[in-house]
Design a protein around this motif. Sequence first.
Motif, PDB file in Angstrom:
ATOM      1  N   LEU B   9       0.840  -1.201   0.000  1.00  0.00           N
ATOM      2  CA  LEU B   9       0.000   0.000   0.000  1.00  0.00           C
ATOM      3  C   LEU B   9       0.879   1.257   0.000  1.00  0.00           C
ATOM      4  O   LEU B   9       0.639   2.198  -0.766  1.00  0.00           O
ATOM      5  CB  LEU B   9      -0.914   0.006   1.235  1.00  0.00           C
ATOM      6  N   GLU B  13       0.848   4.055  -2.936  1.00  0.00           N
ATOM      7  CA  GLU B  13       0.539   5.450  -2.613  1.00  0.00           C
ATOM      8  C   GLU B  13       1.740   6.340  -2.926  1.00  0.00           C
ATOM      9  O   GLU B  13       1.596   7.443  -3.442  1.00  0.00           O
ATOM     10  CB  GLU B  13       0.170   5.583  -1.129  1.00  0.00           C
ATOM     11  N   ASP B 256       6.968  10.835   1.663  1.00  0.00           N
ATOM     12  CA  ASP B 256       5.676  11.397   2.041  1.00  0.00           C
ATOM     13  C   ASP B 256       4.675  10.307   2.416  1.00  0.00           C
ATOM     14  O   ASP B 256       3.791  10.524   3.250  1.00  0.00           O
ATOM     15  CB  ASP B 256       5.155  12.229   0.846  1.00  0.00           C
ATOM     16  N   GLN B 257       4.780   9.142   1.794  1.00  0.00           N
ATOM     17  CA  GLN B 257       3.821   8.076   2.071  1.00  0.00           C
ATOM     18  C   GLN B 257       4.385   7.005   3.006  1.00  0.00           C
ATOM     19  O   GLN B 257       3.665   6.468   3.833  1.00  0.00           O
ATOM     20  CB  GLN B 257       3.365   7.420   0.756  1.00  0.00           C
ATOM     21  N   PRO B 260       4.264   8.028   7.032  1.00  0.00           N
ATOM     22  CA  PRO B 260       3.003   7.857   7.771  1.00  0.00           C
ATOM     23  C   PRO B 260       2.387   6.470   7.639  1.00  0.00           C
ATOM     24  O   PRO B 260       1.636   6.056   8.515  1.00  0.00           O
ATOM     25  CB  PRO B 260       2.078   8.918   7.170  1.00  0.00           C
ATOM     26  N   ILE B 261       2.673   5.728   6.578  1.00  0.00           N
ATOM     27  CA  ILE B 261       2.011   4.428   6.418  1.00  0.00           C
ATOM     28  C   ILE B 261       2.810   3.318   7.089  1.00  0.00           C
ATOM     29  O   ILE B 261       2.287   2.513   7.854  1.00  0.00           O
ATOM     30  CB  ILE B 261       1.802   4.085   4.923  1.00  0.00           C
ATOM     31  N   PRO B 264       4.515   3.745  11.487  1.00  0.00           N
ATOM     32  CA  PRO B 264       3.706   3.465  12.675  1.00  0.00           C
ATOM     33  C   PRO B 264       3.535   1.966  12.905  1.00  0.00           C
ATOM     34  O   PRO B 264       3.316   1.533  14.035  1.00  0.00           O
ATOM     35  CB  PRO B 264       2.357   4.115  12.367  1.00  0.00           C
ATOM     36  N   PHE B 274       4.742   9.513  13.616  1.00  0.00           N
ATOM     37  CA  PHE B 274       5.027   9.416  12.181  1.00  0.00           C
ATOM     38  C   PHE B 274       3.859   9.942  11.357  1.00  0.00           C
ATOM     39  O   PHE B 274       3.140   9.196  10.729  1.00  0.00           O
ATOM     40  CB  PHE B 274       5.370   7.979  11.809  1.00  0.00           C
ATOM     41  N   PRO B 276       2.127  12.650   8.401  1.00  0.00           N
ATOM     42  CA  PRO B 276       2.521  13.281   7.139  1.00  0.00           C
ATOM     43  C   PRO B 276       3.225  14.621   7.386  1.00  0.00           C
ATOM     44  O   PRO B 276       4.058  15.045   6.585  1.00  0.00           O
ATOM     45  CB  PRO B 276       1.191  13.486   6.416  1.00  0.00           C
ATOM     46  N   LYS B 280       6.745  15.938   5.846  1.00  0.00           N
ATOM     47  CA  LYS B 280       7.014  17.245   5.230  1.00  0.00           C
ATOM     48  C   LYS B 280       8.218  17.906   5.888  1.00  0.00           C
ATOM     49  O   LYS B 280       9.051  18.528   5.222  1.00  0.00           O
ATOM     50  CB  LYS B 280       5.790  18.154   5.347  1.00  0.00           C
TER      51      LYS B 280
END
Lengths: 428, 304
Positions: B9, B13, B256-257, B260-261, B264, B274, B276, B280
């Motif tokens: 995923l 993304e 960027d993806q 956060p994905i 965690p 963690f 987005p 940045k």
Amino acid sequence: MTNKLIAPTRRTVLTGMAAGGALLATGLTPRFAQAQSSEPIRLGFQLHRTGIGAAYGRWYERTATAALKVVNDAGGINGRPVEILFEDDGTDPARGAEVFGKLATQSNCDLVFGALFSHVVIGTAPRAAELKVPYLVCSEGHHVASGMLNRWTLQPGITDVKSQVQGMAPFVTQNLGKKIAMIFPDFAFGHDHRDYFSAAVAAQGGEVIAQIAIPPTETTFTRYFPQIPAETEVIYHVMVGPAVLTFVKELGEFYGTGARPQLFGFMDSLEAVDIASPGLEFLDGSHFWEAHPRYKQADASEAETTYRAAVGVDDNGAAANDPADVATYSHMFSTWETLFIIKAAMEASGYQGAADRQKFVEALEAMTDFAEGNEHPQGAKTFNGKTHQTFGIQSISKVEGGKLVRVHQTTLADGQYPDEVDYTTQSF
Amino acid sequence: MQLGSIFLLALLEGLASASVLALTACGLSLVFGIMRVVNVAHGEFFMLGAVLAWFTASLIPGPPALAFAVALVVCPLIVGAIAALADMLVLKRLNYEPEATIVATIGLLYILQQGALTVFGPNALPVPAPVDFRFQFPGFGYSGYKIAVIVAAVLLLLGLWLILTRTRIGLVMRATQIDRATARAFGINVDRVYAGVFAMGAGLAAIAAVLIVPIQQAHYLMGADPLLLSFSVVIIGGLGSLRGTVVAALLIGMVDQMIPIFMPVVFPAYGAWFTPTLAKIMATLVVALVLVFRPQGLFGKRAA
């Protein structure tokens, strides 16, 4: 020659002064009395016309304008016509405080109302106290009743989040599941949900096992969803901002045809969005909180019908002249009801002008109940003058065949909690 | 979700956001590389593409795919025309002086943003996706349209590369980039090249926006993020280097993806860290480090 024309005699000057002085002293100048009785009452409206709250702003303006017409058709307030001055705050706290100052000092508004987004309300309220101008917010945030704001800021038109979630939590834990993952916007309003829903669920023997915060300006959401734990029984979602449709769509895509937890959403996630939008089919069977049911229910009151007609909303909660223009129906009643509360409080305090602003706040603080009817179409409410917060009934609706059907309604008692502040002890 | 599913995923993304970012950033890089203009209004050309895509789609009845195809052709042309006009009316008259053009494009940013607000309103404007199917991977479903976006962006980038390296237009553009005065001496109409390049840069942003709009909706404030990310990408990749831009877009899009994905799940105890926003912050930090230690960017050539 000219000297003769402009120089009055001593006698005429004395006579004129005496006459004018007498009139001023008795306050009977006809022109002044005339102005006092017919000058309109000017209400400032802090409007989210642009920025992330624009969908709400569009409907808040329509609803307040419709309510204004009803008030003026019935003779205005204290026999005077009423005007609303709408001013765009860009859904921005700094701009919100500026707009408040402009409405209060330059436009000479008697009071200001209408703000929804909690960061705007929190940013503006100190300015209301500085200028000593009543600020009636329609924001749902717990910041009024928590004691964070001040004596000049009141929320008489809509229930706060703490009361809403406390009223609904038992339904969620008893009917949907006890292990809950929360998704909420990462600002004051979302934090109210995080704190008070988690507490309310714990009180029911449930548990919030994940709290996923998303910035309200976010445009893409899939990357947040893997944080939803596998053992989650219920996803509790509340989202605001222009991207709510994207949020709900991506939530549906993320689970696809696979197994998914139960969904319980705050209507904010779908305000101004058509439930029949492509990609939202998965919502069928899921539950939503609504303050004011978007789809006209079978047992709708007469006041509900009158209200819909006055604002121009059809039975599906969209604009009567444009079915694609879906209303922010669960929130906008607050501007309607707040205007009628302003009328009642101004009449109770014998409001004449800016000097009576304190009397207006005191009269409002003395109010206790608002009965259901044309002035309060969302339903009966109790008002707590000490905490400046109103408490109303909440609905839980289920999506059935692309429509929201109410399956549960809370009582006024469900949403009560002990006072956290007594604003009436604070000085003006 | 299994670790493998989460990785897949994050990868998808990341690729989706990187591919759209690469297109947008290539436009910015092209304008800087050839014209030496730092186009602060680049994000607004992106926004304009998205809003016009909604407008086009709302005008054309019939299946969403048809309206989308029309938007994909028409919107970049309109945005390109607006950009060419801005170049001829504003930038050219400033003689492309760096300081003046930065201020001018800031002004352009506000004109375009407020113009879109005035004409199209403050609401989020949805555009239906041209294809509606979904892949069901173990543990999650994924929009087929997003995968189509990745493929389309790769094809468009290939096309751009071919134009720049294999066509006469590309040759003229490269000649102007290397030496403006000599190019003029050889009979190249530099004014027209500049207007064309500015239009092409804006058009690339608009194409990226048309691709993204069925995923994200059009909104008059949507230009800020692509602008910030594009600047990060071209600074890291090296202003004016297309290869560097694509590599940096992949890097930024993935960071960027992935952060956060994926993070965690790897470090559940610190999952809340963690975000987005952290991604940045990391990207901006990389930009700062590149500026300090390798100002010409990863693939940029040191100024002679």
